[in-house]
Design a protein around this motif. Structure first.
Motif, mmCIF file in Angstrom:
data_model
loop_
_atom_site.group_PDB
_atom_site.id
_atom_site.type_symbol
_atom_site.label_atom_id
_atom_site.label_comp_id
_atom_site.label_asym_id
_atom_site.label_seq_id
_atom_site.Cartn_x
_atom_site.Cartn_y
_atom_site.Cartn_z
ATOM 1 N N UNK A 72 0.662 -1.289 -0.045
ATOM 2 C CA UNK A 72 0.036 -0.202 0.204
ATOM 3 C C UNK A 72 0.816 1.388 0.045
ATOM 4 N N UNK A 73 1.627 1.279 0.505
ATOM 5 C CA UNK A 73 3.143 2.372 0.246
ATOM 6 C C UNK A 73 3.676 2.055 -0.361
ATOM 7 N N UNK A 74 4.069 1.344 -0.808
ATOM 8 C CA UNK A 74 4.866 1.491 -2.337
ATOM 9 C C UNK A 74 3.847 1.980 -3.696
ATOM 10 N N UNK A 75 2.596 2.112 -3.011
ATOM 11 C CA UNK A 75 1.786 2.282 -4.615
ATOM 12 C C UNK A 75 0.981 3.832 -4.174
ATOM 13 N N UNK A 76 0.811 4.376 -2.245
ATOM 14 C CA UNK A 76 1.312 5.740 -2.308
ATOM 15 C C UNK A 76 2.554 6.444 -3.683
ATOM 16 N N UNK A 77 3.671 5.752 -2.989
ATOM 17 C CA UNK A 77 4.754 6.497 -3.702
ATOM 18 C C UNK A 77 4.676 6.755 -5.096
ATOM 19 N N UNK A 78 4.390 5.747 -5.520
ATOM 20 C CA UNK A 78 4.239 5.951 -6.973
ATOM 21 C C UNK A 78 3.084 6.608 -7.383
ATOM 22 N N UNK A 79 2.091 6.326 -6.556
ATOM 23 C CA UNK A 79 1.327 7.661 -7.069
ATOM 24 C C UNK A 79 0.995 9.032 -6.960
ATOM 25 N N UNK A 80 1.942 9.176 -5.562
ATOM 26 C CA UNK A 80 2.992 10.857 -5.566
ATOM 27 C C UNK A 80 3.743 11.081 -6.749
ATOM 28 N N UNK A 106 12.428 13.599 -4.063
ATOM 29 C CA UNK A 106 12.059 12.473 -2.245
ATOM 30 C C UNK A 106 11.679 11.345 -2.636
ATOM 31 N N UNK A 107 10.115 10.947 -3.739
ATOM 32 C CA UNK A 107 9.467 9.794 -3.657
ATOM 33 C C UNK A 107 10.274 9.278 -4.452
ATOM 34 N N UNK A 108 10.806 10.097 -5.817
ATOM 35 C CA UNK A 108 12.202 8.646 -6.587
ATOM 36 C C UNK A 108 12.682 7.961 -6.091
ATOM 37 N N UNK A 110 12.423 7.217 -2.605
ATOM 38 C CA UNK A 110 11.338 6.194 -1.889
ATOM 39 C C UNK A 110 11.109 5.074 -2.708
ATOM 40 N N UNK A 111 10.500 4.865 -3.955
ATOM 41 C CA UNK A 111 10.788 4.417 -4.984
ATOM 42 C C UNK A 111 11.805 3.724 -5.166
ATOM 43 N N UNK A 112 13.642 3.909 -5.670
ATOM 44 C CA UNK A 112 14.067 3.236 -5.531
ATOM 45 C C UNK A 112 14.627 2.407 -4.373
ATOM 46 N N UNK A 113 14.169 2.945 -3.149
ATOM 47 C CA UNK A 113 14.380 2.001 -1.465
ATOM 48 C C UNK A 113 13.418 0.717 -1.754
ATOM 49 N N UNK A 114 12.531 1.253 -2.400
ATOM 50 C CA UNK A 114 11.048 0.596 -2.203
ATOM 51 C C UNK A 114 11.623 -1.023 -3.419
ATOM 52 N N UNK A 115 12.024 -0.191 -4.764
ATOM 53 C CA UNK A 115 12.938 -1.551 -5.424
ATOM 54 C C UNK A 115 13.663 -2.234 -5.316
ATOM 55 N N UNK A 116 14.369 -1.595 -4.237
ATOM 56 C CA UNK A 116 15.901 -2.413 -3.646
ATOM 57 C C UNK A 116 15.808 -3.653 -3.440
ATOM 58 N N UNK A 117 15.018 -3.429 -1.886
ATOM 59 C CA UNK A 117 13.900 -3.980 -0.894
ATOM 60 C C UNK A 117 13.811 -4.821 -1.779
ATOM 61 N N UNK A 118 12.901 -4.562 -2.851
ATOM 62 C CA UNK A 118 11.888 -6.238 -3.007
ATOM 63 C C UNK A 118 13.057 -7.179 -4.116
ATOM 64 N N UNK A 119 14.104 -6.696 -4.956
ATOM 65 C CA UNK A 119 14.865 -7.253 -5.696
ATOM 66 C C UNK A 119 16.104 -7.811 -4.558
ATOM 67 N N UNK A 120 15.992 -7.036 -3.037
ATOM 68 C CA UNK A 120 16.504 -8.088 -2.340
ATOM 69 C C UNK A 120 15.971 -9.394 -2.208
#
Length: 123
Positions: A72-80, A106-108, A110-120
């Motif tokens: 949900x938080x990841x989707x919020x970041x993408x929406x932002x 800032x949101x980009x 954070x999106x990069x952080x979400x992507x790295x966590x999902x890739x890890x």
């Protein structure tokens, strides 16, 4: 460290040497944290006292304990990101473009952080 230094000068033991090394490492980590905060305004989150406070560790914990909230938080970041990109294209907001660019970056990040966590977790 001063007390250990006196012990090491008079009668060094392997335990005292190891304790001095560990304290020195913690001291260097603390200095690097403070130096980074002084230079960039951001902590490195490497020192044991603050390593669990990083946004990455909080998101990893959230993914482990509540994956739905993580998504949900990841989707919020993408929406932002989409929202601020649209506002930057709109000439009616020309006076606020600088602020929107900062928020978008800032949101980009954070999106990069979400992507790295999902890739890890994939590897």
């Amino acid at each position: 460290m001063k007390e250990l230094d006196k012990v090491l000068d008079t009668a060094p033991t392997s335990g005292a040497v190891m304790q001095m090394v560990e304290l020195r490492i913690q001291n260097l980590l603390a200095f690097s944290e403070l130096q980074s905060y002084n230079d960039n305004g951001k902590f490195l989150y490497c020192h044991p006292l603050i390593c669990h406070k990083s946004e990455r560790s909080e998101l990893e914990r959230l993914l482990k304990n509540d994956p739905q909230e993580f998504l949900r938080r990841h989707k919020c970041v993408l929406d932002n990101i989409r929202r601020y990109e649209a506002k930057l294209k709109n000439p009616a907001f020309a006076d606020k473009h600088e602020n929107f660019r900062a928020l978008l970056q800032r949101h980009r990040d954070k999106e990069l952080l979400f992507k790295t966590i999902l890739q890890s977790i994939k590897s």
